[in-house]
Design a protein around this motif. Structure first.
Motif, PDB file in Angstrom:
ATOM      1  N   ILE A  54       0.536  -1.129   0.127  1.00  0.00           N
ATOM      2  CA  ILE A  54      -0.074   0.684   0.260  1.00  0.00           C
ATOM      3  C   ILE A  54       0.877   0.865   0.021  1.00  0.00           C
ATOM      4  O   ILE A  54       1.605   1.419   0.960  1.00  0.00           O
ATOM      5  N   GLY A  55       0.906   1.484  -0.932  1.00  0.00           N
ATOM      6  CA  GLY A  55       1.162   3.570  -1.315  1.00  0.00           C
ATOM      7  C   GLY A  55       2.746   3.290  -0.913  1.00  0.00           C
ATOM      8  O   GLY A  55       3.630   3.575   0.221  1.00  0.00           O
ATOM      9  N   ALA A  56       3.708   2.150  -1.741  1.00  0.00           N
ATOM     10  CA  ALA A  56       4.556   2.291  -2.506  1.00  0.00           C
ATOM     11  C   ALA A  56       5.671   3.159  -2.299  1.00  0.00           C
ATOM     12  O   ALA A  56       7.143   2.982  -2.355  1.00  0.00           O
ATOM     13  N   GLY A  57       4.901   4.037  -3.002  1.00  0.00           N
ATOM     14  CA  GLY A  57       6.254   5.835  -2.505  1.00  0.00           C
ATOM     15  C   GLY A  57       7.179   5.533  -3.942  1.00  0.00           C
ATOM     16  O   GLY A  57       6.810   4.897  -5.016  1.00  0.00           O
ATOM     17  N   THR A  58       8.294   5.587  -3.630  1.00  0.00           N
ATOM     18  CA  THR A  58       9.762   5.633  -4.712  1.00  0.00           C
ATOM     19  C   THR A  58      10.378   3.715  -5.340  1.00  0.00           C
ATOM     20  O   THR A  58      10.636   3.598  -5.085  1.00  0.00           O
ATOM     21  N   GLY A  59       9.718   3.257  -3.516  1.00  0.00           N
ATOM     22  CA  GLY A  59      10.123   2.027  -3.576  1.00  0.00           C
ATOM     23  C   GLY A  59      11.323   1.723  -1.946  1.00  0.00           C
ATOM     24  O   GLY A  59      11.909   0.781  -2.491  1.00  0.00           O
ATOM     25  N   LYS A  60      11.153   2.550  -1.149  1.00  0.00           N
ATOM     26  CA  LYS A  60      12.032   2.695   0.067  1.00  0.00           C
ATOM     27  C   LYS A  60      11.687   0.635   0.181  1.00  0.00           C
ATOM     28  O   LYS A  60      12.952   0.593   1.007  1.00  0.00           O
ATOM     29  N   ALA A  61      10.850   0.667   0.806  1.00  0.00           N
ATOM     30  CA  ALA A  61      10.955  -0.607   1.791  1.00  0.00           C
ATOM     31  C   ALA A  61      10.356  -1.915   0.004  1.00  0.00           C
ATOM     32  O   ALA A  61      11.188  -2.705   0.300  1.00  0.00           O
ATOM     33  N   THR A  62       9.924  -1.645  -0.678  1.00  0.00           N
ATOM     34  CA  THR A  62       9.821  -2.746  -2.106  1.00  0.00           C
ATOM     35  C   THR A  62      10.904  -3.144  -2.494  1.00  0.00           C
ATOM     36  O   THR A  62      11.037  -4.456  -2.870  1.00  0.00           O
ATOM     37  N   ARG A  63      11.801  -2.451  -2.630  1.00  0.00           N
ATOM     38  CA  ARG A  63      13.265  -3.138  -3.477  1.00  0.00           C
ATOM     39  C   ARG A  63      14.229  -4.688  -2.810  1.00  0.00           C
ATOM     40  O   ARG A  63      14.673  -5.166  -2.442  1.00  0.00           O
ATOM     41  N   SER A  64      13.740  -3.687  -0.706  1.00  0.00           N
ATOM     42  CA  SER A  64      13.908  -4.846  -0.017  1.00  0.00           C
ATOM     43  C   SER A  64      13.580  -6.708   0.179  1.00  0.00           C
ATOM     44  O   SER A  64      13.451  -7.360   0.148  1.00  0.00           O
ATOM     45  N   PHE A  65      11.788  -6.136  -0.358  1.00  0.00           N
ATOM     46  CA  PHE A  65      11.105  -7.384  -0.468  1.00  0.00           C
ATOM     47  C   PHE A  65      11.711  -8.127  -2.003  1.00  0.00           C
ATOM     48  O   PHE A  65      11.460  -9.068  -1.756  1.00  0.00           O
ATOM     49  N   ALA A  66      11.426  -7.110  -2.304  1.00  0.00           N
ATOM     50  CA  ALA A  66      11.578  -7.934  -4.050  1.00  0.00           C
ATOM     51  C   ALA A  66      12.751  -8.235  -4.010  1.00  0.00           C
ATOM     52  O   ALA A  66      13.144  -9.959  -4.772  1.00  0.00           O
ATOM     53  N   ALA A  67      13.843  -7.765  -3.381  1.00  0.00           N
ATOM     54  CA  ALA A  67      15.358  -8.566  -3.208  1.00  0.00           C
ATOM     55  C   ALA A  67      15.570 -10.376  -3.181  1.00  0.00           C
ATOM     56  O   ALA A  67      16.357 -10.853  -3.128  1.00  0.00           O
ATOM     57  N   LEU A  68      14.481 -10.609  -2.146  1.00  0.00           N
ATOM     58  CA  LEU A  68      14.704 -11.856  -1.648  1.00  0.00           C
ATOM     59  C   LEU A  68      13.060 -12.293  -2.295  1.00  0.00           C
ATOM     60  O   LEU A  68      12.846 -13.579  -1.824  1.00  0.00           O
ATOM     61  N   GLY A  69      13.180 -11.891  -3.646  1.00  0.00           N
ATOM     62  CA  GLY A  69      12.110 -13.149  -4.986  1.00  0.00           C
ATOM     63  C   GLY A  69      11.006 -12.570  -4.205  1.00  0.00           C
ATOM     64  O   GLY A  69      10.214 -13.259  -4.830  1.00  0.00           O
ATOM     65  N   THR A  70       9.909 -12.397  -3.774  1.00  0.00           N
ATOM     66  CA  THR A  70       8.298 -11.629  -3.487  1.00  0.00           C
ATOM     67  C   THR A  70       8.380 -11.116  -4.240  1.00  0.00           C
ATOM     68  O   THR A  70       8.390 -10.269  -4.990  1.00  0.00           O
ATOM     69  N   PRO A  71       6.882 -11.434  -4.825  1.00  0.00           N
ATOM     70  CA  PRO A  71       5.819 -10.926  -5.732  1.00  0.00           C
ATOM     71  C   PRO A  71       5.251 -10.302  -5.265  1.00  0.00           C
ATOM     72  O   PRO A  71       4.656 -10.221  -4.685  1.00  0.00           O
TER      73      PRO A  71
END
Length: 278
Positions: A54-71
């Protein structure tokens, strides 16, 4: 977003100013504790299921989850922020970005394993947010809500900065809280009432509630700290000339106190899961 932006009532004017400085927001804003994404995923046990941000912004948290392979399906209401988010996650093919408000998004019968909000929960309509999250999650699916409040470590520097703030009518700035004002438990934020545990308990549809705190010290030199302030909503809504004056005076104070500011950075995490179907 910072603690300075957590208003007791939903303020759409403030929530939409970040896109004006999307690049600065991305460069200046602090991220989250290194261990957070892994801990959330261990709790959620996604097993390949997709998570919704929710409200991902520019990806401050997104990249940490994505780096762990999360869809991931990332929902971001500001088109300018979403553009930076797409660029920042271009190397992660399992990340999809949808521009729009979480309140307007329709899961269309899909049920997800995790919904999380990184310093954005307080922007979601308080009358609807638990319904919306519950409707998006599969039975046993997890919700993770986290923030990164911070406090000033040097009380003399804080007092000087707060004096500048007062002259310009600002009272909820990132340096406005002393590190010593925070309690020892997650969500004890020096009088700011945003911690979701009580609200979640009243809802009654969630179980296995948990709270975790991470902590680290971070130092900002004057230039970097001014960039952080320039991305904060309280500064963004000021007229440009007034904003430049307060930033200039803040820089003078910082330079007079060694050229920067040391902050105690917290990351407070709240976890819950949908009660299994009976």
């Amino acid at each position: 977003m910072t603690m300075a932006e957590q208003e007791p009532e939903l303020d759409m004017t403030r929530s939409q100013v970040f896109g004006e400085v999307a690049e600065l927001y991305d460069a200046a804003r602090p991220g989250y504790a290194d261990a957070l994404a892994g801990d959330v995923l261990a709790y959620a046990a996604l097993d390949g299921r997709t998570a919704v941000e929710i409200g991902a912004g520019t990806g401050k948290a997104t990249r940490s989850f994505a780096a762990l392979g999360t869809p991931l399906l990332c929902i971001e209401p500001d088109l300018r922020m979403a553009e930076v988010l797409r660029r920042n996650t271009a190397g992660f093919p399992q990340v999809r970005v949808r521009a729009g408000r979480f309140e307007d998004w329709q899961p269309d019968g899909r049920r997800f394993g995790l919904v999380y909000a990184a310093t954005s929960w307080h922007w979601v309509d308080p009358e609807r947010r638990w319904d919306l999250v519950h409707d998006a999650l599969a039975p046993g699916g997890a919700v993770a809500l986290f923030w990164n409040p911070h406090g000033t470590l040097d009380p003399r520097l804080q007092a000087a900065l707060v004096e500048v703030d007062r002259r310009y009518g600002l009272d909820r700035t990132p340096h406005g809280v002393s590190a010593s004002d925070y309690g020892e438990t997650p969500g004890d934020w020096a009088g700011v009432r945003e911690w979701p545990e009580e609200e979640c308990r009243r809802d009654g549809r969630f179980t296995d509630l948990r709270a975790v705190r991470y902590r680290q010290e971070q130092y900002y030199d004057t230039e970097r700290y001014l960039g952080l302030l320039a991305s904060v909503s309280g500064y963004r809504v000021l007229p440009a000339e007034r904003r430049e004056r307060i930033l200039a005076e803040t820089a003078e104070v910082l330079d007079a106190h060694g050229g920067g500011i040391a902050m105690d950075h917290l990351t407070d995490l709240f976890l819950a899961r949908v009660r299994p179907a009976r």
